[in-house]
Design an enzyme around this catalytic site. Structure first.
Site, PDB file in Angstrom:
ATOM      1  N   ARG A  41       9.426  51.405 -73.070  1.00  0.00           N
ATOM      2  CA  ARG A  41       9.758  51.446 -71.633  1.00  0.00           C
ATOM      3  C   ARG A  41       8.927  50.361 -70.952  1.00  0.00           C
ATOM      4  O   ARG A  41       7.760  50.142 -71.330  1.00  0.00           O
ATOM      5  CB  ARG A  41       9.428  52.823 -71.048  1.00  0.00           C
ATOM      6  CG  ARG A  41       9.794  52.916 -69.583  1.00  0.00           C
ATOM      7  CD  ARG A  41       9.408  54.244 -68.945  1.00  0.00           C
ATOM      8  NE  ARG A  41       9.623  54.187 -67.504  1.00  0.00           N
ATOM      9  CZ  ARG A  41       9.041  54.965 -66.625  1.00  0.00           C
ATOM     10  NH1 ARG A  41       8.204  55.911 -67.026  1.00  0.00           N
ATOM     11  NH2 ARG A  41       9.294  54.833 -65.345  1.00  0.00           N
ATOM     12  N   HIS A  42       9.529  49.684 -69.988  1.00  0.00           N
ATOM     13  CA  HIS A  42       8.814  48.610 -69.297  1.00  0.00           C
ATOM     14  C   HIS A  42       7.467  49.091 -68.729  1.00  0.00           C
ATOM     15  O   HIS A  42       7.277  50.283 -68.478  1.00  0.00           O
ATOM     16  CB  HIS A  42       9.680  48.061 -68.157  1.00  0.00           C
ATOM     17  CG  HIS A  42       9.970  49.096 -67.116  1.00  0.00           C
ATOM     18  ND1 HIS A  42       9.085  49.402 -66.105  1.00  0.00           N
ATOM     19  CD2 HIS A  42      11.035  49.915 -66.946  1.00  0.00           C
ATOM     20  CE1 HIS A  42       9.596  50.370 -65.357  1.00  0.00           C
ATOM     21  NE2 HIS A  42      10.780  50.704 -65.851  1.00  0.00           N
ATOM     22  N   ASN A  69       7.378  51.504 -59.117  1.00  0.00           N
ATOM     23  CA  ASN A  69       6.711  52.671 -59.716  1.00  0.00           C
ATOM     24  C   ASN A  69       5.425  52.908 -58.939  1.00  0.00           C
ATOM     25  O   ASN A  69       5.079  54.037 -58.592  1.00  0.00           O
ATOM     26  CB  ASN A  69       6.316  52.424 -61.183  1.00  0.00           C
ATOM     27  CG  ASN A  69       7.483  52.358 -62.150  1.00  0.00           C
ATOM     28  OD1 ASN A  69       7.457  51.573 -63.098  1.00  0.00           O
ATOM     29  ND2 ASN A  69       8.500  53.170 -61.928  1.00  0.00           N
ATOM     30  N   ARG A  96      11.995  43.712 -65.123  1.00  0.00           N
ATOM     31  CA  ARG A  96      10.818  44.461 -65.572  1.00  0.00           C
ATOM     32  C   ARG A  96      10.852  44.715 -67.074  1.00  0.00           C
ATOM     33  O   ARG A  96       9.813  44.723 -67.735  1.00  0.00           O
ATOM     34  CB  ARG A  96      10.648  45.757 -64.761  1.00  0.00           C
ATOM     35  CG  ARG A  96      11.819  46.730 -64.752  1.00  0.00           C
ATOM     36  CD  ARG A  96      11.586  47.774 -63.660  1.00  0.00           C
ATOM     37  NE  ARG A  96      12.547  48.875 -63.618  1.00  0.00           N
ATOM     38  CZ  ARG A  96      13.704  48.838 -62.959  1.00  0.00           C
ATOM     39  NH1 ARG A  96      14.072  47.738 -62.336  1.00  0.00           N
ATOM     40  NH2 ARG A  96      14.490  49.909 -62.932  1.00  0.00           N
ATOM     41  N   GLU A 103      18.333  50.710 -66.299  1.00  0.00           N
ATOM     42  CA  GLU A 103      17.967  52.035 -65.796  1.00  0.00           C
ATOM     43  C   GLU A 103      19.231  52.684 -65.222  1.00  0.00           C
ATOM     44  O   GLU A 103      20.181  51.981 -64.834  1.00  0.00           O
ATOM     45  CB  GLU A 103      16.898  51.878 -64.701  1.00  0.00           C
ATOM     46  CG  GLU A 103      16.379  53.174 -64.092  1.00  0.00           C
ATOM     47  CD  GLU A 103      15.896  54.182 -65.116  1.00  0.00           C
ATOM     48  OE1 GLU A 103      16.754  54.744 -65.842  1.00  0.00           O
ATOM     49  OE2 GLU A 103      14.683  54.425 -65.204  1.00  0.00           O
ATOM     50  N   ARG A 104      19.249  54.005 -65.184  1.00  0.00           N
ATOM     51  CA  ARG A 104      20.432  54.615 -64.595  1.00  0.00           C
ATOM     52  C   ARG A 104      20.507  54.258 -63.111  1.00  0.00           C
ATOM     53  O   ARG A 104      19.476  54.121 -62.440  1.00  0.00           O
ATOM     54  CB  ARG A 104      20.436  56.111 -64.799  1.00  0.00           C
ATOM     55  CG  ARG A 104      19.488  56.874 -63.931  1.00  0.00           C
ATOM     56  CD  ARG A 104      19.913  58.310 -64.009  1.00  0.00           C
ATOM     57  NE  ARG A 104      18.835  59.200 -63.745  1.00  0.00           N
ATOM     58  CZ  ARG A 104      19.028  60.339 -63.094  1.00  0.00           C
ATOM     59  NH1 ARG A 104      20.220  60.677 -62.661  1.00  0.00           N
ATOM     60  NH2 ARG A 104      18.028  61.143 -62.898  1.00  0.00           N
ATOM     61  N   TYR A 107      20.639  54.796 -59.491  1.00  0.00           N
ATOM     62  CA  TYR A 107      20.171  55.956 -58.731  1.00  0.00           C
ATOM     63  C   TYR A 107      20.924  56.179 -57.423  1.00  0.00           C
ATOM     64  O   TYR A 107      20.513  56.994 -56.588  1.00  0.00           O
ATOM     65  CB  TYR A 107      18.656  55.844 -58.479  1.00  0.00           C
ATOM     66  CG  TYR A 107      17.865  56.898 -59.226  1.00  0.00           C
ATOM     67  CD1 TYR A 107      18.102  58.246 -58.983  1.00  0.00           C
ATOM     68  CD2 TYR A 107      16.909  56.574 -60.164  1.00  0.00           C
ATOM     69  CE1 TYR A 107      17.405  59.240 -59.659  1.00  0.00           C
ATOM     70  CE2 TYR A 107      16.192  57.550 -60.848  1.00  0.00           C
ATOM     71  CZ  TYR A 107      16.455  58.875 -60.593  1.00  0.00           C
ATOM     72  OH  TYR A 107      15.770  59.854 -61.260  1.00  0.00           O
ATOM     73  N   LYS A 127       9.950  58.847 -53.427  1.00  0.00           N
ATOM     74  CA  LYS A 127      10.250  60.092 -54.154  1.00  0.00           C
ATOM     75  C   LYS A 127       9.641  61.313 -53.452  1.00  0.00           C
ATOM     76  O   LYS A 127      10.286  62.356 -53.353  1.00  0.00           O
ATOM     77  CB  LYS A 127       9.745  59.982 -55.598  1.00  0.00           C
ATOM     78  CG  LYS A 127      10.596  59.010 -56.415  1.00  0.00           C
ATOM     79  CD  LYS A 127      10.102  58.767 -57.819  1.00  0.00           C
ATOM     80  CE  LYS A 127      11.011  57.719 -58.472  1.00  0.00           C
ATOM     81  NZ  LYS A 127      10.552  57.220 -59.754  1.00  0.00           N
ATOM     82  N   HIS A 184      14.318  51.223 -70.145  1.00  0.00           N
ATOM     83  CA  HIS A 184      13.887  52.013 -68.987  1.00  0.00           C
ATOM     84  C   HIS A 184      13.760  53.502 -69.319  1.00  0.00           C
ATOM     85  O   HIS A 184      14.340  53.962 -70.300  1.00  0.00           O
ATOM     86  CB  HIS A 184      14.908  51.836 -67.864  1.00  0.00           C
ATOM     87  CG  HIS A 184      15.087  50.387 -67.530  1.00  0.00           C
ATOM     88  ND1 HIS A 184      14.413  49.778 -66.505  1.00  0.00           N
ATOM     89  CD2 HIS A 184      15.829  49.419 -68.135  1.00  0.00           C
ATOM     90  CE1 HIS A 184      14.733  48.496 -66.472  1.00  0.00           C
ATOM     91  NE2 HIS A 184      15.601  48.257 -67.447  1.00  0.00           N
TER      92      HIS A 184
HETATM   93  O1  2PG Z   1      13.063  55.351 -60.116  1.00  0.00           O
HETATM   94  C1  2PG Z   1      13.575  55.200 -61.225  1.00  0.00           C
HETATM   95  O2  2PG Z   1      14.404  54.311 -61.484  1.00  0.00           O
HETATM   96  C2  2PG Z   1      13.194  56.125 -62.370  1.00  0.00           C
HETATM   97  C3  2PG Z   1      12.182  55.518 -63.287  1.00  0.00           C
HETATM   98  O3  2PG Z   1      11.057  55.034 -62.616  1.00  0.00           O
HETATM   99  O4  2PG Z   1      12.659  57.296 -61.806  1.00  0.00           O
HETATM  100  P1  2PG Z   1      12.770  58.749 -62.438  1.00  0.00           P
HETATM  101  O5  2PG Z   1      11.468  59.027 -63.098  1.00  0.00           O
HETATM  102  O6  2PG Z   1      13.002  59.623 -61.275  1.00  0.00           O
HETATM  103  O7  2PG Z   1      13.933  58.806 -63.378  1.00  0.00           O
END
Ligand code: 2PG
Length: 343
Positions: free
Chosen positions: A97-98, A104, A147, A201-202, A204, A212, A271
């Site tokens: 993972r990066h 972050n 990243r 990364e997925r 969001y 968050k 990710h």
């Molecule tokens: O913000 C995000 O893209 C991810 C990874 O940092 O967060 P999460 O931990 O909520 O999946």
């Protein structure tokens, strides 16, 4: 489970050939060294559990439509991934993972926003590189996001073999042609880096860029936890882990497995969630188990692919760690070769 009993459990598992580094699975996806409260912890503490008996499975036959790997690495075709080859081949798979990104650090939902590493993230990537500096890498896959790419490149600056990671530009015929290498000798000293959005990364959705903690304060902790960690509930207009898995695992099967089947050692820099979905596939986790799987930034995880099976080998803690090289004869020989070359 308290840290001491966890470490006792790890000791037991290590003596049974299952190496697990607590850095791999943590409560806080960024860097806090806490242990997860469910899922894996239960598994790894049990002798004869799915972990201690080495989770493994037979991978499906490679697809023929492998197209992304260009010169200097040839694309393995269906002909080259016959059953006999599948049996004889052995390869290392490193997942990383990066390192910590600027978002972050700010605790912002990041998803597909292309944010670079922090200074700490740079250091984590370099540290990760040291840990895997004696493990062979023939080809690197990263997401399309900076990243993950920074992490892969920084990690490779530490590799003892000193091959040069080169980003493959296949986006157009012109890009392909303009980035050709004309020396065979130089090509042998390069490691192709394939970047693809399927490892991103997925996405969001409407959470991207939100804090968050503030989001949890506004919508409630439970709702936000559901968006972040449930398997099939997507955040507003975003991807669920299941949706992310659909493209990341498909990519892994179509493009990466054929490389492993042909004996190539692969590193994937990606990710939290794209890797969680790939690990879910490799370790055959259920959609319930994957909820508790957390990955730290910048911690490399090693799998050995042998006789058509993936075996999780945990995270090398140092380049000199004897255990990692004892896993397979080939790794031991590779390291010996590096020692001979560089001493
Ligand atoms: O913000 C995000 O893209 C991810 C990874 O940092 O967060 P999460 O931990 O909520 O999946």
């Amino acid at each position: 489970m308290a840290a001491t009993s966890f470490h006792q459990a790890i000791g037991t598992l290590q003596s049974h050939g299952c190496f697990i580094n607590s850095g791999c699975y943590q409560e806080n996806g960024n860097s806090s060294p806490q242990l997860i409260s469910k899922g894996f912890r239960v598994d790894i503490g049990r002798r004869g559990s799915s972990c201690s008996r080495e989770r493994s499975f037979v991978v499906s036959q490679a697809s023929t439509s492998q197209a992304s790997v260009m010169n200097p690495v040839s694309s393995p075709s269906k002909k080259t991934t016959t059953d006999s080859q599948k049996k004889s081949s052995e390869a290392a798979l490193i997942l990383i993972r990066h390192g910590e990104s600027l978002w972050n650090e700010k605790n912002l939902f990041t998803g597909c926003v292309d944010v670079p590493l922090t200074k700490k993230g740079v250091e984590e990537a370099i540290e990760a590189g040291k840990r895997i500096s004696n493990i062979p890498v023939d080809i690197i896959y990263t997401s399309a996001l900076i990243r993950a790419q920074m992490t892969a490149m920084l990690a490779m600056t530490q590799h003892r073999r000193k091959k040069v990671p080169i980003v493959m530009h296949n986006e157009s015929e012109q890009a392909k042609s303009w980035s050709q290498i004309f020396s065979k000798e130089t090509k042998t000293q390069c490691i192709p880096v394939i970047t693809d959005w399927q490892l991103n990364e997925r996405m969001y959705g409407e959470l991207q860029g939100l804090n968050k903690q503030e989001t949890a304060d506004r919508y409630g902790k439970e709702q936000v936890h559901e968006w972040r960690r449930s398997y099939d509930i997507p955040p507003p207009n975003g991807e669920s882990l299941a949706m992310c898995a659909e493209r990341a695992v498909a990519y892994f099967k179509e493009h990466i497995e054929p490389q492993l089947l042909s004996g190539k050692n692969v590193m994937i820099a990606a990710h939290g969630n794209s890797l969680r979905s790939i690990i879910m596939y490799l370790d055959k986790l259920t959609s319930q188990e994957v909820i508790s799987l957390e990955l730290s930034t910048g911690i490399p995880m090693l799998y050995i692919f042998k006789e058509g099976k993936f075996m999780r080998r945990g995270s090398p803690v140092a380049p000199t760690e004897a255990g990692v090289y004892a896993y397979t004869k080939r790794l031991a020989q590779y390291r010996q070769k590096l020692d001979d070359m560089f001493q």
